[in-house]
Design an enzyme around this catalytic site. Structure first.
Site, PDB file in Angstrom:
ATOM      1  N   GLY A 154      -2.000  -2.858  10.126  1.00 16.45           N
ATOM      2  CA  GLY A 154      -2.763  -1.711  10.642  1.00 16.45           C
ATOM      3  C   GLY A 154      -4.129  -1.611   9.986  1.00 16.45           C
ATOM      4  O   GLY A 154      -4.974  -0.836  10.422  1.00 16.45           O
ATOM      5  N   GLY A 210       0.849  -1.202   0.000  1.00 19.51           N
ATOM      6  CA  GLY A 210       0.000   0.000   0.000  1.00 19.51           C
ATOM      7  C   GLY A 210       0.877   1.243   0.000  1.00 19.51           C
ATOM      8  O   GLY A 210       0.578   2.252   0.631  1.00 19.51           O
ATOM      9  N   ALA A 211       1.980   1.143  -0.763  1.00 20.07           N
ATOM     10  CA  ALA A 211       3.037   2.163  -0.705  1.00 20.07           C
ATOM     11  C   ALA A 211       2.578   3.571  -1.077  1.00 20.07           C
ATOM     12  O   ALA A 211       3.124   4.556  -0.577  1.00 20.07           O
ATOM     13  CB  ALA A 211       4.185   1.738  -1.627  1.00 20.07           C
ATOM     14  N   GLY A 256      -0.375   4.848  -0.492  1.00 22.65           N
ATOM     15  CA  GLY A 256      -1.465   5.315   0.365  1.00 22.65           C
ATOM     16  C   GLY A 256      -0.986   6.364   1.365  1.00 22.65           C
ATOM     17  O   GLY A 256       0.216   6.628   1.487  1.00 22.65           O
ATOM     18  N   LYS A 295     -12.133   8.121   4.676  1.00 23.39           N
ATOM     19  CA  LYS A 295     -12.137   6.833   5.395  1.00 23.39           C
ATOM     20  C   LYS A 295     -13.327   5.988   4.935  1.00 23.39           C
ATOM     21  O   LYS A 295     -14.442   6.493   4.808  1.00 23.39           O
ATOM     22  CB  LYS A 295     -12.200   7.077   6.915  1.00 23.39           C
ATOM     23  CG  LYS A 295     -12.085   5.797   7.704  1.00 23.39           C
ATOM     24  CD  LYS A 295     -11.711   6.042   9.153  1.00 23.39           C
ATOM     25  CE  LYS A 295     -11.635   4.755   9.938  1.00 23.39           C
ATOM     26  NZ  LYS A 295     -10.610   3.827   9.449  1.00 23.39           N
ATOM     27  N   HIS A 330     -13.247  11.032  11.751  1.00 21.60           N
ATOM     28  CA  HIS A 330     -12.115  10.855  10.836  1.00 21.60           C
ATOM     29  C   HIS A 330     -12.356  11.652   9.555  1.00 21.60           C
ATOM     30  O   HIS A 330     -13.468  12.055   9.263  1.00 21.60           O
ATOM     31  CB  HIS A 330     -11.938   9.382  10.463  1.00 21.60           C
ATOM     32  CG  HIS A 330     -11.224   8.591  11.513  1.00 21.60           C
ATOM     33  ND1 HIS A 330     -11.875   8.014  12.565  1.00 21.60           N
ATOM     34  CD2 HIS A 330      -9.904   8.305  11.675  1.00 21.60           C
ATOM     35  CE1 HIS A 330     -10.999   7.392  13.332  1.00 21.60           C
ATOM     36  NE2 HIS A 330      -9.789   7.558  12.826  1.00 21.60           N
ATOM     37  N   ASN A 348      -5.153   0.374  16.246  1.00 17.54           N
ATOM     38  CA  ASN A 348      -4.446   1.649  16.466  1.00 17.54           C
ATOM     39  C   ASN A 348      -3.052   1.354  16.995  1.00 17.54           C
ATOM     40  O   ASN A 348      -2.890   0.604  17.954  1.00 17.54           O
ATOM     41  CB  ASN A 348      -5.209   2.540  17.444  1.00 17.54           C
ATOM     42  CG  ASN A 348      -4.678   3.960  17.408  1.00 17.54           C
ATOM     43  OD1 ASN A 348      -3.511   4.204  17.717  1.00 17.54           O
ATOM     44  ND2 ASN A 348      -5.514   4.899  17.001  1.00 17.54           N
TER      45      ASN A 348
HETATM   46  P1  NAD Z   1      -5.226   4.710   1.617  1.00 17.54           P
HETATM   47  O1  NAD Z   1      -6.453   4.389   0.831  1.00 17.54           O
HETATM   48  O2  NAD Z   1      -4.607   6.072   1.514  1.00 17.54           O
HETATM   49  O3  NAD Z   1      -4.070   3.640   1.284  1.00 17.54           O
HETATM   50  C1  NAD Z   1      -4.267   2.277   1.035  1.00 17.54           C
HETATM   51  C2  NAD Z   1      -3.321   1.902  -0.105  1.00 17.54           C
HETATM   52  O4  NAD Z   1      -3.338   0.476  -0.256  1.00 17.54           O
HETATM   53  C3  NAD Z   1      -3.746   2.492  -1.465  1.00 17.54           C
HETATM   54  O5  NAD Z   1      -2.651   3.172  -2.049  1.00 17.54           O
HETATM   55  C4  NAD Z   1      -4.158   1.260  -2.274  1.00 17.54           C
HETATM   56  O6  NAD Z   1      -3.902   1.400  -3.673  1.00 17.54           O
HETATM   57  C5  NAD Z   1      -3.263   0.199  -1.633  1.00 17.54           C
HETATM   58  N1  NAD Z   1      -3.723  -1.157  -1.925  1.00 17.54           N
HETATM   59  C6  NAD Z   1      -4.992  -1.644  -1.945  1.00 17.54           C
HETATM   60  N2  NAD Z   1      -4.989  -2.945  -2.309  1.00 17.54           N
HETATM   61  C7  NAD Z   1      -3.686  -3.286  -2.517  1.00 17.54           C
HETATM   62  C8  NAD Z   1      -3.035  -4.486  -2.927  1.00 17.54           C
HETATM   63  N3  NAD Z   1      -3.733  -5.605  -3.176  1.00 17.54           N
HETATM   64  N4  NAD Z   1      -1.691  -4.465  -3.052  1.00 17.54           N
HETATM   65  C9  NAD Z   1      -0.982  -3.357  -2.786  1.00 17.54           C
HETATM   66  N5  NAD Z   1      -1.540  -2.178  -2.409  1.00 17.54           N
HETATM   67  C10 NAD Z   1      -2.872  -2.145  -2.267  1.00 17.54           C
HETATM   68  O7  NAD Z   1      -5.609   4.390   3.142  1.00 17.54           O
HETATM   69  P2  NAD Z   1      -4.833   4.830   4.487  1.00 17.54           P
HETATM   70  O8  NAD Z   1      -5.456   6.065   5.042  1.00 17.54           O
HETATM   71  O9  NAD Z   1      -3.354   4.781   4.279  1.00 17.54           O
HETATM   72  O10 NAD Z   1      -5.319   3.642   5.447  1.00 17.54           O
HETATM   73  C11 NAD Z   1      -5.091   2.286   5.103  1.00 17.54           C
HETATM   74  C12 NAD Z   1      -5.690   1.385   6.174  1.00 17.54           C
HETATM   75  O11 NAD Z   1      -5.001   1.590   7.421  1.00 17.54           O
HETATM   76  C13 NAD Z   1      -7.163   1.642   6.489  1.00 17.54           C
HETATM   77  O12 NAD Z   1      -7.785   0.400   6.795  1.00 17.54           O
HETATM   78  C14 NAD Z   1      -7.117   2.534   7.727  1.00 17.54           C
HETATM   79  O13 NAD Z   1      -8.283   2.491   8.504  1.00 17.54           O
HETATM   80  C15 NAD Z   1      -5.957   1.918   8.440  1.00 17.54           C
HETATM   81  N6  NAD Z   1      -5.276   2.769   9.434  1.00 17.54           N
HETATM   82  C16 NAD Z   1      -4.917   2.146  10.591  1.00 17.54           C
HETATM   83  C17 NAD Z   1      -4.207   2.842  11.561  1.00 17.54           C
HETATM   84  C18 NAD Z   1      -3.730   2.106  12.793  1.00 17.54           C
HETATM   85  O14 NAD Z   1      -3.052   2.719  13.655  1.00 17.54           O
HETATM   86  N7  NAD Z   1      -4.036   0.809  12.911  1.00 17.54           N
HETATM   87  C19 NAD Z   1      -3.882   4.192  11.352  1.00 17.54           C
HETATM   88  C20 NAD Z   1      -4.262   4.802  10.148  1.00 17.54           C
HETATM   89  C21 NAD Z   1      -4.960   4.068   9.181  1.00 17.54           C
END
Ligand code: NAD
Length: 274
Positions: free
Chosen positions: A101, A11-12, A14, A163, A159, A127
């Site tokens: 995450g 998810g680089a 993202g 989201k 959020h 989180n």
């Molecule tokens: P985002 O949509 O900006 O990024 C996700 C990325 O994953 C996108 O670039 C997408 O193209 C990529 N992706 C999707 N399917 C893929 C695959 N099969 N292979 C490779 N890449 C793939 O989302 P974000 O804001 O970065 O959040 C991502 C997730 O993390 C969400 O579920 C969010 O709720 C969660 N999150 C968790 C925490 C935590 O502390 N646990 C904090 C922030 C966000």
């Protein structure tokens, strides 16, 4: 001294992915081994450093996780439930660390992650911040001390508008902590939505309210409401790098652990707190 830990960011491109790449490039003892995006992503072929707004790292973004995981020590995954399940299977094959995450996972996703954790060292948390995990311990204590007959528990979160899942993974984590403190199952007592003529509040339920808008990174409040008094425990995230720092801490912590499933409470040493 340990050799540097070689990490793959999936998810680089993202919001979290870019934050992670930047932080890895700035952290001693960690190297970016590979950066993975979904097939068709505009980021494929780009240098991961440039993508993340730091100097070039000589790592081109790829859509081949199998090759990317080869010779890596760990994977940091903030993507989607369906892709996280696929990465979990590959991390298990490669017998490496998988820090997850991703939120919004359903029971069928969790079951596959459990299966992968027989071979991978999985750290998964809704989180990754110290603050929220400490807050969950305090909420568990408060819920235990404040009886259901006199105190109603509500979880409120806000959020950013992009989201896609609700309630947030953090809201669910905090709700779980409250349910644990009460000795009840969250699944049987949560009220996720209220609309129309709902009738009076059911005693012992744990309510959730979800707000979405703008660029808010993460606001959470857990309210304990009684006759004539209200206790609010809250957490504000003002910078995404908070979650990235926690995820990288989890990766280095898990490096020498046995295969299995862990949470940030284990990483932060908060699990023994009653
Ligand atoms: P985002 O949509 O900006 O990024 C996700 C990325 O994953 C996108 O670039 C997408 O193209 C990529 N992706 C999707 N399917 C893929 C695959 N099969 N292979 C490779 N890449 C793939 O989302 P974000 O804001 O970065 O959040 C991502 C997730 O993390 C969400 O579920 C969010 O709720 C969660 N999150 C968790 C925490 C935590 O502390 N646990 C904090 C922030 C966000």
């Amino acid at each position: 001294m340990d050799t540097p830990m070689k990490l793959v960011v999936v998810g680089a491109a993202g919001r979290m992915g870019k934050t992670l790449i930047k932080l890895i490039s700035e952290t001693e003892g960690l190297v970016l081994h590979a950066a993975v995006e979904r097939a068709g992503s505009a980021a494929l072929g780009q240098d991961a450093g440039e993508l993340a707004g730091v100097p070039k790292l000589g790592v081109a973004v790829t859509d081949d996780p199998l090759a990317a995981f080869l010779h890596a020590d760990g994977v940091i995954d903030f993507t989607t439930p369906a892709s996280t399940v696929e990465f979990a299977a590959l991390a298990a094959q490669a017998r490496i660390v998988h820090v997850i995450g991703t939120t919004g996972c359903l029971p069928e996703h969790e079951a596959k992650i459990d299966a992968a954790a027989r071979h991978a060292r999985v750290v998964k948390s809704g989180n990754m911040s110290l603050g929220v995990n400490l807050l969950s311990v305090l909420i568990k204590q408060a819920a235990r001390a404040l009886d259901a007959a006199g105190w109603d528990i509500e979880v409120l979160e806000m959020h950013h508008k992009h989201k896609v899942d609700a309630p947030s993974g953090t809201a669910l984590l905090l709700g779980e902590a409250a349910a644990e403190g009460r000795g009840i199952s969250l699944a049987d007592h949560s009220v996720r939505v209220r609309d129309g003529h709902t009738g009076p509040r059911e005693q012992g339920s744990i309510g959730f309210a979800t707000l979405r808008g703008g660029s808010v990174i993460g606001e959470h409040q857990v309210l304990f409401a009684s006759e004539g008094e209200l206790i609010t425990l809250s957490h504000s995230a003002t910078d995404r790098s908070l979650f990235a720092r926690g995820a990288l801490k989890a990766a280095t912590w898990a490096r020498d652990k046995k295969p299995g499933r862990y949470t940030m409470l284990d990483v932060l040493g908060l699990n023994s707190t009653p």
